[in-house]
Design an enzyme around this catalytic site. Structure first.
Site, PDB file in Angstrom:
ATOM      1  N   ASP A  19      30.126  57.473  26.336  1.00  0.00           N
ATOM      2  CA  ASP A  19      30.999  56.409  25.849  1.00  0.00           C
ATOM      3  C   ASP A  19      32.437  56.587  26.362  1.00  0.00           C
ATOM      4  O   ASP A  19      32.881  57.710  26.599  1.00  0.00           O
ATOM      5  CB  ASP A  19      30.992  56.404  24.313  1.00  0.00           C
ATOM      6  CG  ASP A  19      31.426  55.061  23.748  1.00  0.00           C
ATOM      7  OD1 ASP A  19      31.673  54.127  24.535  1.00  0.00           O
ATOM      8  OD2 ASP A  19      31.531  54.948  22.513  1.00  0.00           O
ATOM      9  N   GLY A  22      34.905  52.132  29.601  1.00  0.00           N
ATOM     10  CA  GLY A  22      35.776  50.952  29.606  1.00  0.00           C
ATOM     11  C   GLY A  22      37.215  51.328  29.278  1.00  0.00           C
ATOM     12  O   GLY A  22      38.156  50.889  29.955  1.00  0.00           O
ATOM     13  N   ARG A  32      36.646  47.308  34.212  1.00  0.00           N
ATOM     14  CA  ARG A  32      35.698  48.137  33.459  1.00  0.00           C
ATOM     15  C   ARG A  32      34.657  48.818  34.358  1.00  0.00           C
ATOM     16  O   ARG A  32      34.290  49.966  34.144  1.00  0.00           O
ATOM     17  CB  ARG A  32      34.963  47.268  32.432  1.00  0.00           C
ATOM     18  CG  ARG A  32      35.816  46.813  31.267  1.00  0.00           C
ATOM     19  CD  ARG A  32      34.989  45.950  30.314  1.00  0.00           C
ATOM     20  NE  ARG A  32      33.822  46.669  29.825  1.00  0.00           N
ATOM     21  CZ  ARG A  32      33.856  47.567  28.834  1.00  0.00           C
ATOM     22  NH1 ARG A  32      34.979  47.836  28.235  1.00  0.00           N
ATOM     23  NH2 ARG A  32      32.750  48.182  28.462  1.00  0.00           N
ATOM     24  N   HIS A  36      32.720  52.636  34.765  1.00  0.00           N
ATOM     25  CA  HIS A  36      31.292  52.976  34.840  1.00  0.00           C
ATOM     26  C   HIS A  36      30.986  53.737  36.139  1.00  0.00           C
ATOM     27  O   HIS A  36      30.140  54.622  36.167  1.00  0.00           O
ATOM     28  CB  HIS A  36      30.444  51.714  34.762  1.00  0.00           C
ATOM     29  CG  HIS A  36      30.510  51.028  33.426  1.00  0.00           C
ATOM     30  ND1 HIS A  36      30.371  51.709  32.242  1.00  0.00           N
ATOM     31  CD2 HIS A  36      30.716  49.726  33.087  1.00  0.00           C
ATOM     32  CE1 HIS A  36      30.477  50.860  31.230  1.00  0.00           C
ATOM     33  NE2 HIS A  36      30.697  49.657  31.717  1.00  0.00           N
ATOM     34  N   SER A  64      21.539  50.300  27.045  1.00  0.00           N
ATOM     35  CA  SER A  64      20.746  50.078  25.843  1.00  0.00           C
ATOM     36  C   SER A  64      20.135  48.681  25.868  1.00  0.00           C
ATOM     37  O   SER A  64      20.578  47.799  26.618  1.00  0.00           O
ATOM     38  CB  SER A  64      21.619  50.240  24.597  1.00  0.00           C
ATOM     39  OG  SER A  64      22.455  49.104  24.455  1.00  0.00           O
ATOM     40  N   ASN A  67      22.778  46.264  25.496  1.00  0.00           N
ATOM     41  CA  ASN A  67      23.779  46.076  26.561  1.00  0.00           C
ATOM     42  C   ASN A  67      23.543  44.806  27.390  1.00  0.00           C
ATOM     43  O   ASN A  67      24.436  44.368  28.122  1.00  0.00           O
ATOM     44  CB  ASN A  67      23.849  47.297  27.492  1.00  0.00           C
ATOM     45  CG  ASN A  67      24.541  48.492  26.868  1.00  0.00           C
ATOM     46  OD1 ASN A  67      24.269  49.639  27.213  1.00  0.00           O
ATOM     47  ND2 ASN A  67      25.472  48.240  25.941  1.00  0.00           N
ATOM     48  N   TRP A  68      22.358  44.180  27.261  1.00  0.00           N
ATOM     49  CA  TRP A  68      22.127  42.898  27.962  1.00  0.00           C
ATOM     50  C   TRP A  68      23.110  41.845  27.491  1.00  0.00           C
ATOM     51  O   TRP A  68      23.342  40.847  28.180  1.00  0.00           O
ATOM     52  CB  TRP A  68      20.701  42.394  27.708  1.00  0.00           C
ATOM     53  CG  TRP A  68      19.628  43.230  28.329  1.00  0.00           C
ATOM     54  CD1 TRP A  68      18.794  44.100  27.689  1.00  0.00           C
ATOM     55  CD2 TRP A  68      19.269  43.294  29.717  1.00  0.00           C
ATOM     56  NE1 TRP A  68      17.945  44.695  28.586  1.00  0.00           N
ATOM     57  CE2 TRP A  68      18.201  44.212  29.834  1.00  0.00           C
ATOM     58  CE3 TRP A  68      19.737  42.652  30.879  1.00  0.00           C
ATOM     59  CZ2 TRP A  68      17.600  44.516  31.067  1.00  0.00           C
ATOM     60  CZ3 TRP A  68      19.131  42.955  32.096  1.00  0.00           C
ATOM     61  CH2 TRP A  68      18.092  43.868  32.176  1.00  0.00           C
ATOM     62  N   ARG A  70      26.256  42.126  27.200  1.00  0.00           N
ATOM     63  CA  ARG A  70      27.569  42.229  27.873  1.00  0.00           C
ATOM     64  C   ARG A  70      27.679  41.149  28.959  1.00  0.00           C
ATOM     65  O   ARG A  70      26.663  40.573  29.381  1.00  0.00           O
ATOM     66  CB  ARG A  70      27.729  43.628  28.485  1.00  0.00           C
ATOM     67  CG  ARG A  70      27.817  44.695  27.411  1.00  0.00           C
ATOM     68  CD  ARG A  70      28.307  46.022  27.953  1.00  0.00           C
ATOM     69  NE  ARG A  70      28.485  46.943  26.834  1.00  0.00           N
ATOM     70  CZ  ARG A  70      29.211  48.039  26.855  1.00  0.00           C
ATOM     71  NH1 ARG A  70      29.854  48.390  27.952  1.00  0.00           N
ATOM     72  NH2 ARG A  70      29.325  48.820  25.800  1.00  0.00           N
ATOM     73  N   GLU A 202      21.861  68.405  16.117  1.00  0.00           N
ATOM     74  CA  GLU A 202      23.284  68.579  15.812  1.00  0.00           C
ATOM     75  C   GLU A 202      24.036  67.508  16.594  1.00  0.00           C
ATOM     76  O   GLU A 202      23.667  67.191  17.727  1.00  0.00           O
ATOM     77  CB  GLU A 202      23.748  69.971  16.269  1.00  0.00           C
ATOM     78  CG  GLU A 202      23.040  71.116  15.574  1.00  0.00           C
ATOM     79  CD  GLU A 202      23.431  71.216  14.103  1.00  0.00           C
ATOM     80  OE1 GLU A 202      24.593  70.948  13.780  1.00  0.00           O
ATOM     81  OE2 GLU A 202      22.555  71.569  13.285  1.00  0.00           O
TER      82      GLU A 202
END
Ligand code: FPP
Length: 239
Positions: A19, A22, A32, A36, A64, A67-68, A70, A202
């Site tokens: 993460d 962007g 952005r 990536h 994910s 994410n489609w 976006r 964890e």
């Protein structure tokens, strides 16, 4: 950076939510997609550092099922980056005895990209040093729905449904559960990543954008992990 020596108490399987690409780009006045791109470059150094430290499985959350949604430009850019990653890295990963796997649905990808991923998996299938798992068009809930469908299709009766059977019907069948999941950038959410498999993982949320997450940051995570006591529902005295 000098070659990393094997680390005592290193997690066997590390999951990474990459993460902050962007925000990394925005902080530099860049589009952005440049974030990536920098994030894709970073996969290389993190895979190598993890392999040197003794990690056996590393899973990257690259795209994910959500994410489609976006903008099309970003979606297409991420598809191109997956293709570039395979073109630029898989030969070297193969030489370094790394195995590549994919979790998620390849069906949403173009036939060309799907073939690229399948060829990379086939090329590296007998490698043993580290397994690099790319979660692409992946969602944890979708994975569980897919597993339930597989069990029903296989004619499993309700009394035969077990945790083991569900685990074996997931995309990750045969892969041990993650020991440590790192989400960079300081956001503290699971975002549908390995939600079944992460039951006893964890978690760590370093405040570093993914493109800046380097070998040193990874080793710090491993040190912190080694100092945690994993109880799996028991108490300290039972371990
Ligand atoms: C999250 O950052 C990152 C993603 C949604 C994509 C991660 C993908 C890559 C690093 C490249 C593609 C992968 C491969 C294997 C080639 P964000 O965009 O949500 O960052 P922000 O929260 O700062 O906006």
């Amino acid at each position: 950076m000098a070659k990393i020596e094997p680390v005592k108490g290193v997690p066997s399987h590390v999951g990474i939510i990459m993460d902050g690409n962007g925000r990394w780009a925005k902080a530099r006045g860049l589009p952005r997609l440049m974030g990536h791109r920098a994030g894709t470059k970073n996969l290389r150094r993190v895979i190598r550092a993890a392999a040197d430290a003794g990690v056996k499985y590393i899973t990257f959350y690259a795209f994910s099922t959500e994410n489609w949604k976006r903008p099309a430009e970003e979606v297409n850019g991420l598809m191109d980056l997956l293709a570039e990653f395979i073109d630029d890295e898989v030969r070297d990963l193969h030489k370094e005895n790394a195995r590549l796997l994919h979790i998620g649905h390849l069906d949403g990808l173009t036939p060309l990209l799907k073939k690229k991923v399948e060829d990379a998996i086939e090329l590296t299938k007998n490698n043993t040093r580290i397994t690099v798992i790319i979660a692409f068009n992946y969602g944890g809930r979708d994975e569980i729905v897919t597993a339930v469908r597989r069990l029903i299709e296989a004619g499993i009766r309700p009394d035969e449904v077990s945790e083991e059977r569900i685990s074996n019907a997931l995309f990750t069948a045969g892969i041990p559960d993650p020991d440590l999941i790192i989400r960079t950038s300081g956001e503290k959410r699971t975002s549908n990543f390995l939600i079944w498999q992460a039951a006893y993982a964890e978690w760590s949320f370093p405040e570093i954008y993914w493109p800046d997450f380097d070998e040193k940051a990874l080793l710090t995570e491993f040190e912190n992990y080694a100092s945690r006591e994993r109880r799996f529902g028991k108490i300290s005295e039972q371990l």
